[in-house]
Design an enzyme around this catalytic site. Sequence first.
Site, short mmCIF file in Angstrom:
data_model
loop_
_atom_site.label_atom_id
_atom_site.label_comp_id
_atom_site.label_asym_id
_atom_site.label_seq_id
_atom_site.Cartn_x
_atom_site.Cartn_y
_atom_site.Cartn_z
N ASP A 107 7.92 -11.85 2.22
CA ASP A 107 6.63 -11.17 2.19
C ASP A 107 5.75 -11.70 1.05
O ASP A 107 6.11 -11.60 -0.12
CB ASP A 107 6.84 -9.67 2.02
CG ASP A 107 5.54 -8.89 2.08
OD1 ASP A 107 4.71 -9.18 2.95
OD2 ASP A 107 5.36 -7.99 1.24
N LYS A 155 0.40 -4.58 14.42
CA LYS A 155 -0.97 -4.20 14.05
C LYS A 155 -1.88 -4.35 15.27
O LYS A 155 -2.67 -5.29 15.39
CB LYS A 155 -1.46 -5.03 12.88
CG LYS A 155 -0.65 -4.77 11.61
CD LYS A 155 -1.08 -5.65 10.46
CE LYS A 155 -0.23 -5.38 9.21
NZ LYS A 155 -0.60 -6.26 8.08
N ARG A 174 -18.99 -4.67 33.28
CA ARG A 174 -18.69 -4.41 31.89
C ARG A 174 -17.21 -4.16 31.66
O ARG A 174 -16.65 -4.59 30.64
CB ARG A 174 -19.53 -3.22 31.39
CG ARG A 174 -19.29 -2.81 29.94
CD ARG A 174 -19.18 -3.95 28.96
NE ARG A 174 -20.30 -4.89 29.05
CZ ARG A 174 -20.29 -6.10 28.52
NH1 ARG A 174 -19.21 -6.54 27.86
NH2 ARG A 174 -21.34 -6.89 28.63
N GLU A 189 13.02 -7.34 5.02
CA GLU A 189 11.90 -7.89 4.26
C GLU A 189 12.26 -7.97 2.78
O GLU A 189 12.80 -7.01 2.22
CB GLU A 189 10.67 -6.98 4.44
CG GLU A 189 9.46 -7.37 3.64
CD GLU A 189 8.33 -6.38 3.82
OE1 GLU A 189 7.62 -6.48 4.83
OE2 GLU A 189 8.17 -5.49 2.96
N LYS A 220 11.99 -2.67 5.96
CA LYS A 220 10.83 -3.06 5.16
C LYS A 220 10.96 -2.54 3.73
O LYS A 220 11.91 -1.83 3.39
CB LYS A 220 9.55 -2.56 5.82
CG LYS A 220 9.28 -3.25 7.16
CD LYS A 220 8.02 -2.75 7.83
CE LYS A 220 6.78 -3.16 7.06
NZ LYS A 220 6.56 -4.63 7.07
#
Length: 302
Positions: free
Chosen positions: A232, A144, A109, A211, A176
Site C-alpha cells: 500500500d 470503489k 438518453r 495489505e 486491510k
Amino acid sequence: MLHFSPPAPTDEELASASRLIDLALTEDLAEAGDITSDTLLPAEAVGTVRLVSRKPGVIAGLPLIAPIFARIDPAIEIELCLQDGAALEPGSVAAMMRGRVRSLLTGERTVLNFLTHLSGIASLTRQFVDRVAGTKAVVLDTRKTLPGYRRLQKYAVRCGGGRNHRMGLYDAILIKDNHLAAWTADGSQTIDAAIRRCRAAVAEHVTVEVEVDTLAQLRVALSANPDIVLLDNMSLPQLRNAVAIRNETAPAVRLEASGGVTLDSVAEIARAGVDRISSGALTHSAGSLDLGFDWGENASAL
C-alpha cells in the site's frame, strides 16, 4: 481494432443490467411516458439512428441496447457494428437502430447514459493497460464502484483489457490495515497469525490477501504464505525492495501495488516487478466517453 478476445457479460452482469435498466426507465418515463415525443411526432414515423463515437476510446455496453429497447418497443431493429472492447476513433459507428422515431427518441438518453459511462471506464482502463505493456503486471479494479453498478463497471474494466479484483467482501479475504489494527491492538496477535487464521477458515480456492505498508510487515506476512500481499502506497524503491524480498523468501506469493496509482506512475510501478496493480481510479474517476445518436435517413411512414 480488438487487442484481445472481447469479454462476454456473465449471467450475473446481465441480471444486474436488467435491474438498472428498469430503474433508469422508471426514472425517465414514470407513468406518463415520453410526453414530448408522443405530442410532437406521428406514431407512424420511422427512422434510422447510428451510435457514433465523437472521441477515441473503447466501446463497452453494447449488449444493453437490445434489452433497453425491448422494454420500450420490441419492434426496434438493432445492428451491432462492433463488439465490446473494440477501439473507437471519432466517427466510428458502434451500432445502428431502426424503427419508430418516438421509440428511438425515448430510449436515446438511457442508451447513452449506460454506454458513455461504461465506455469511459473501458477507455481509461485501456490506457492503463497500454502503459504496462511489456511487463508482467496486470491492471485490476477495486470495490470503489457506484452502488448497484459494480458488476457492470467491472465488466467495463474487462472490456478495456483489465482484470477484476474481488467482487465484494464475500468472495475473497483481504486483510486491510484497519483489520490488522483491530487484530493486533493489544499486542498479542501478529500479521502472520491473522493470515493463518483466515487461511484455515475458508475453502482452498478462496484467495487470501493481506495489505502491508512497510517492508518489515511484508517479511512477517510472507512467512505465512498468503496468496497475495498488497503493497500500500509504497515508493518505487520500496516496491523494488519488496520484489527482491519476495523473490528470495516466498517466490510463489504474488505482489500487488496499490494506492495513488496514476497514468503517469503506472509504468514505473509495473517495471518495479510487481505482479498486479490495482487502482480505484478505473471506476471512480473515469470520465464519460462522448458518444451520440446520429440520425440517418429522414423519418418516413411505416
